[in-house]
Design an enzyme around this catalytic site. Structure first.
Site, PDB file in Angstrom:
ATOM      1  N   TYR A 105       5.803   6.963  -0.835  1.00 52.08           N
ATOM      2  CA  TYR A 105       5.175   7.441   0.332  1.00 52.08           C
ATOM      3  C   TYR A 105       5.405   6.451   1.357  1.00 52.08           C
ATOM      4  CZ  TYR A 105       1.674   6.670   3.956  1.00 52.08           C
ATOM      5  OH  TYR A 105       1.117   6.404   5.263  1.00 52.08           O
ATOM      6  N   LYS A 132       7.851   6.235   4.720  1.00 54.94           N
ATOM      7  CA  LYS A 132       7.659   5.507   6.143  1.00 54.94           C
ATOM      8  C   LYS A 132       8.255   4.559   6.459  1.00 54.94           C
ATOM      9  CE  LYS A 132       4.685   7.047   8.246  1.00 54.94           C
ATOM     10  NZ  LYS A 132       4.702   7.771   9.316  1.00 54.94           N
ATOM     11  N   THR A 141       2.369   3.081   8.993  1.00 56.40           N
ATOM     12  CA  THR A 141       1.264   2.449   8.289  1.00 56.40           C
ATOM     13  C   THR A 141       1.372   1.099   8.034  1.00 56.40           C
ATOM     14  OG1 THR A 141       0.365   2.601   6.033  1.00 56.40           O
ATOM     15  CG2 THR A 141       2.485   3.459   6.402  1.00 56.40           C
ATOM     16  N   ASP A 142       0.298   0.300   7.490  1.00 56.01           N
ATOM     17  CA  ASP A 142       0.611  -1.295   7.045  1.00 56.01           C
ATOM     18  C   ASP A 142       1.360  -1.223   5.581  1.00 56.01           C
ATOM     19  OD1 ASP A 142      -1.646  -0.146   5.820  1.00 56.01           O
ATOM     20  OD2 ASP A 142      -2.795  -1.738   6.139  1.00 56.01           O
ATOM     21  N   GLU A 143       1.250  -0.054   5.096  1.00 56.60           N
ATOM     22  CA  GLU A 143       1.756   0.132   3.582  1.00 56.60           C
ATOM     23  C   GLU A 143       3.364  -0.260   3.630  1.00 56.60           C
ATOM     24  OE1 GLU A 143       0.295   2.906   1.001  1.00 56.60           O
ATOM     25  OE2 GLU A 143      -1.299   3.424   2.393  1.00 56.60           O
TER      26      GLU A 143
END
Length: 332
Positions: A148, A152, A121-123
Site C-alpha cells: 500500500y 502511494k 499518506t504519511d505512510e
C-alpha cells in the site's frame, strides 16, 4: 462556482470532503467512484442534487476520466486502495489503482491544463521509533514498508514528475491517520467501535504500542480545501493535528467513552511489518497557508465518532460480519 471532480468521493475521506465542500462553498462536485467494497453511495445521501453529480466508474478508464476532467476546474484525487492488510493479501489492485489510476488522471489533467490535487499518506515515509522526538516533514525521505504505502509513494513521485516535466498545476498532501464518520468497519477505530456496539470485545494488535497521529476527517477536508485555494503549485503539504496516541490508549478510550471496562479487550496476532509510529509536523501548512484544525481534542472527536456509528448502524452493519470473519480466519 468551481466545478470539482473528486475521485473516490464515495469512500471515507473522499465523502467527508464532498460534504465539507458542499457545506462550506458554492462549488459543484462531480464524484467519480468505482464503488468497490470501500465505497458506499449511501455516504453521499442527503446532499443536494443540484450540487452533486455521481458517476460510477474506474479511474483507469482513460476515456471516462478525460470526459470528466474536460468539464472540471480542478481534480481532487482521493481514489486509492488503502487498507494495509488487504495489500499484504493481494497487492495487485494497489498497483492498478494507485499507480495506473494516478497516471491516467495526470495525463488528463495535463491535456486539459486542469488544476490537480493529490491526496497521499504519511505512510510513504515509513515509520519512526517510539522514543524518537522527530516528526515527518516535507523533507523526510520516502521509506515505504508495505505494498500500500509503496504504491502511494509511487503515485506521489508521478505527480512530482508531471509537474516538473509537463507543467501540470498540481499539489500534494500527505496526511496522518483519519477518523470520523463513513469509515469502513475494516479500519482500526470503526472496527473497535462497532465491536463494542455489538457486544464483541475489541481487538488489539500485539501489545498495542504502535502510535498513530490521528486527525478528524473534517479537519483533513478543511486542509485540502485550503491547499486547493492557496497552495503553491508543485509543493507538498503535510496535514496533521498533533493527535499522537498509541493503539492501546485508543481502544481503552473507546471502551471508556462507551461506558465499558477499559480492560475489556483481547490481544491478537500483530500485523506483518506493522509500522511503529507515525507523527506529522504540519508547520508549513499552518504557517504558509494559515490552516488550523478544529478538532484539537481527540477525546471529543472520538466521542462524536462513536455517536455517529451508534446512530448509523444501517450504514455499517452490512459489512460487519464479513470483516469479522476475515479477521477471525487470521487469528485477529
Amino acid at each position: 462556482m468551481r466545478r470539482l471532480l473528486v475521485t473516490g468521493g464515495a469512500g471515507f475521506i473522499g465523502s467527508n470532503f464532498v460534504h465539507h465542500v458542499i457545506q462550506h462553498t458554492d462549488d459543484h462536485v462531480t464524484v467519480l467512484d468505482k464503488l468497490t467494497y470501500a465505497g458506499n453511495r449511501a455516504s453521499l445521501d442527503g446532499l443536494p442534487a443540484d450540487r452533486l453529480t455521481f458517476v460510477q466508474g474506474d479511474i483507469i478508464d482513460a476515456k471516462l476520466v478525460d470526459r470528466l476532467t474536460a468539464d472540471a476546474d480542478a481534480v481532487v484525487h482521493y481514489a486509492a486502495e488503502s487498507h494495509n492488510d488487504n495489500s499484504l493479501h493481494d497487492p495487485r489492485p494497489f498497483l492498478d489503482t494507485n499507480i495506473i489510476g494516478t497516471f491516467t488522471l495526470l495525463e488528463s489533467a495535463r491535456k486539459h491544463s486542469t488544476r490537480f490535487h493529490h491526496i497521499s499518506t504519511d505512510e510513504v515515509y515509513g515509520d519512526l521509533e517510539l522514543d524518537d522526538p522527530a516528526r515527518f516533514t516535507e523533507q523526510t525521505p520516502y521509506n515505504p514498508s508495505s505494498p500500500y504505502s509503496s504504491t502511494k509513494a509511487g503515485s506521489d513521485l508521478l505527480v512530482r514528475a508531471w509537474v516538473r516535466s509537463f507543467g501540470v498545476r498540481a499539489t500534494i498532501s500527505n496526511c496522518s491517520n483519519n477518523y470520523g464518520p463513513y469509515q469502513h468497519v475494516e479500519k482500526f477505530i470503526p472496527r473497535q467501535i462497532t465491536n463494542v456496539l455489538r457486544g464483541i470485545r475489541p481487538k488489539l494488535y500485539g501489545k498495542g504500542e504502535n502510535v498513530r497521529d490521528w486527525i478528524h476527517a473534517d479537519d483533513h477536508s478543511s486542509a485540502v480545501l485550503t491547499i486547493l485555494d492557496k497552495g503553491e503549485i508543485g509543493e507538498t503539504y503535510l496535514i496533521g493535528a498533533d493527535g499522537e496516541k498509541d493503539n492501546k490508549t485508543v481502544v481503552e478510550l473507546i471502551l471508556h467513552l462507551s461506558g465499558q471496562r477499559v480492560d475489556g479487550y483481547d490481544h491478537v496476532t500483530d500485523r506483518a511489518g506493522h509500522d511503529l509510529r507515525y507523527a506529522i509536523d504540519s508547520t508549513k501548512l499552518r504557517t504558509d497557508l494559515g490552516w488550523t484544525p478544529t478538532y484539537q481534542d481527540f477525546e471529543a472527536g472520538l466521542a462524536a465518532t462513536i455517536d455517529w456509528y451508534r446512530a448509523n448502524e444501517a450504514w455499517w452493519a452490512p459489512a460487519k460480519d464479513g470483516v469479522e470473519a476475515f479477521y477471525a480466519a487470521k487469528g485477529q
